[in-house]
Design an enzyme around this catalytic site. Structure first.
Site, PDB file in Angstrom:
ATOM      1  N   HIS A  16       0.811  -1.217   0.000  1.00  0.00           N
ATOM      2  CA  HIS A  16       0.000   0.000   0.000  1.00  0.00           C
ATOM      3  C   HIS A  16       0.843   1.265   0.000  1.00  0.00           C
ATOM      4  O   HIS A  16       0.370   2.311  -0.464  1.00  0.00           O
ATOM      5  CB  HIS A  16      -0.951   0.012   1.204  1.00  0.00           C
ATOM      6  CG  HIS A  16      -2.157  -0.836   1.015  1.00  0.00           C
ATOM      7  ND1 HIS A  16      -2.170  -2.177   1.297  1.00  0.00           N
ATOM      8  CD2 HIS A  16      -3.396  -0.538   0.547  1.00  0.00           C
ATOM      9  CE1 HIS A  16      -3.374  -2.666   1.022  1.00  0.00           C
ATOM     10  NE2 HIS A  16      -4.132  -1.694   0.564  1.00  0.00           N
ATOM     11  N   GLY A  17       2.044   1.214   0.519  1.00  0.00           N
ATOM     12  CA  GLY A  17       2.832   2.433   0.512  1.00  0.00           C
ATOM     13  C   GLY A  17       4.173   2.286   1.184  1.00  0.00           C
ATOM     14  O   GLY A  17       4.387   1.397   2.019  1.00  0.00           O
TER      15      GLY A  17
END
Length: 488
Positions: free
Chosen positions: A337-338
């Protein structure tokens, strides 16, 4: 976070004027070509998809083109090669190219910063500079989609295609290119080699799902974002009850935003005769965290299950292996996700939530439709849903926070004595809209999306409901926010 950033040229959001011009033009040309001209339709899809993606940033079209050519070529080579060592080499070339691009653009600065901080902690200076890297929109999505193709061809679950235009259309299909659903080659790729017929009922169903997705995004997500941003960005100015409300707002922002995007993507695909996989199944009605993850971002959860969890041994080994594999997929999911420790902690926290169910072998208990045949859940079901939602919302704090310190401070302020104080911010209109949204989803929970089975209503009532949604979208349009998952 280093200097990693997302720079967009002209935005073509699904709720933008540009897209509302773009879609009818592509739709009209697509069906004017005729269903029997499959190759011409596929070529139009590739052209439209490249225009769509290039509208964001034309510089990254080369990445999609290069990735498509590499995986197309490797697929053909795998089909011709029987020697195990050569086949594994080809597979690793595909994995290295795809994850190499993803790692460089998304994680280079994160790993450099983390490495530099580690040396600093031990009293040494590491003189390595970060780069001003522009993150290509949707790179995590189409990277995983192309990887599914080469892995399935390697495992002989799929015959490689010789149609390069059809393959390029599969990789770049514009409705789900930048934020999913992450499609499997086994499901979507064959649809580019068969005749697609315009079916009026499917088109109506698609438009209905687009309408519901737009409502989720414009009315629910964008309005909740206003208050979530205000409270998170100034969390030391508010009491615990208001901070808890801010976390709830973010929970509905991210759900309305991402599931809304998925609904629009699936609906648009139906207009072109394609069927995409379902990506959300009313996750906030889950009775435990395992059920939540079977209902939230289904295309990613099942991707990690099939291509990471099962190859690692899945649940076949002993308890230690099950626990290890569970933590691996949740932490990797967080990292997907990041490039921030907040996402890794978010993933680890969900793994801890999952652990009691795994230890008691209750992670597959709630697989049926909740309150099936009833208008209301039982007291037990309601309490289970509330607890699951509360735990999920707490985890979302790490997902939303700018840093680990921000998240910890936010949670500390929530669970202070001020949790029992009066709300300092209480936008009743937005909360009423959220309740309307939840009631609609609850009543439509037996369908793939909330309005799928609305045909049971008399036609005048159906149209009255559609008009109501449109009126609400025009009356309560929130400040335009970028789709959250575009940054992934």
């Amino acid at each position: 976070m280093g200097n990693t950033s997302i720079e967009l040229c002209t935005n073509m959001f699904f709720n933008s004027i540009e897209f509302f011009i773009f879609l009818p033009i592509v739709f009209s040309l697509y069906w004017l070509i005729g269903a029997k001209n499959i190759k011409s339709q596929n070529f139009l899809i590739v052209l439209a998809s490249y225009v769509f993606y290039g509208w964001w940033d034309w510089r990254f079209l080369s990445l999609i083109l290069f990735s498509s050519i590499v995986d197309y070529s490797i697929g053909l080579a795998l089909d011709k090669q029987n020697k195990s060592s050569y086949r594994k080499t080809l597979l690793w070339i595909s994995i290295s190219v795809n994850l190499g691009f993803l790692g460089f653009f998304k994680y280079y600065n994160f790993f450099i910063d983390s490495l530099r901080d580690s040396f600093t902690f031990f009293g040494a200076d590491l003189n390595i500079s970060t780069l001003n890297i522009i993150l290509p929109v949707g790179i995590s999505f189409y990277t995983f989609q192309t990887l599914s193709y080469t892995i399935d061809v390697f495992n002989k679950k799929l015959k490689p295609t010789k149609d390069i235009v059809g393959f390029m259309a599969f990789v770049s299909f514009f409705p789900q290119l930048v934020a999913g659903p992450i499609e499997r080659a086994t499901n979507l790729l064959p649809q580019f080699s068969i005749e697609r017929k315009f079916v009026y009922r499917d088109a109506v169903n698609g438009l209905r799902q687009i309408l519901w997705g737009l409502f989720k995004k414009i009315v629910i997500a964008d309005n909740c974002a206003k208050y979530a941003n205000l409270i998170f960005n100034n969390h030391t100015d508010y009491n615990g009850s208001t901070l808890l409300l801010g976390a709830f707002f973010f929970a509905f922002q991210i759900y309305g935003d991402f599931s809304g995007y998925s609904d629009i993507a699936i609906g648009i695909s139906r207009l072109f005769g394609f069927n995409l996989k379902r990506n959300f199944a009313y996750p906030y009605f889950s009775r435990d965290i395992a059920e939540f993850w079977r209902r939230w971002h289904i295309s990613l959860s099942t991707w990690f299950r099939d291509y990471l969890y099962i190859p690692l041994g899945g649940s076949k080994g002993g308890l230690k292996m099950k626990i290890r594999n569970t933590f691996i997929i949740f932490i990797v999911s967080g990292l997907w996700h990041g490039a921030n420790w907040t996402f890794i902690i978010w993933g680890a926290l969900n793994a801890f939530y999952f652990l009691p169910l795994l230890l008691t072998n209750r992670n597959r208990v709630n697989t049926d439709l909740i309150a099936q045949g009833n208008y209301f859940p039982s007291l037990k079901e309601a309490s289970q849903m509330f607890l699951t939602f509360l735990l999920t919302t707490i985890a979302w704090v790490f997902f939303r926070a700018d840093s680990v310190g921000h998240a910890i401070s936010y949670l500390q302020h929530i669970f202070s004595s001020s949790l029992f104080f009066k709300f300092e911010i209480f936008p009743s209109t937005i909360l009423i809209l959220v309740m309307f949204f939840l009631i609609t989803e609850w009543l439509g929970r037996s369908g793939n999306y909330a309005l799928e089975k609305i045909d049971f209503l008399f036609k005048p009532l159906r149209w009255a409901f559609y008009i109501l949604l449109i009126i609400l979208m025009f009356s309560f349009t929130g400040e335009e926010q970028q789709f959250i998952y575009f940054q992934f």
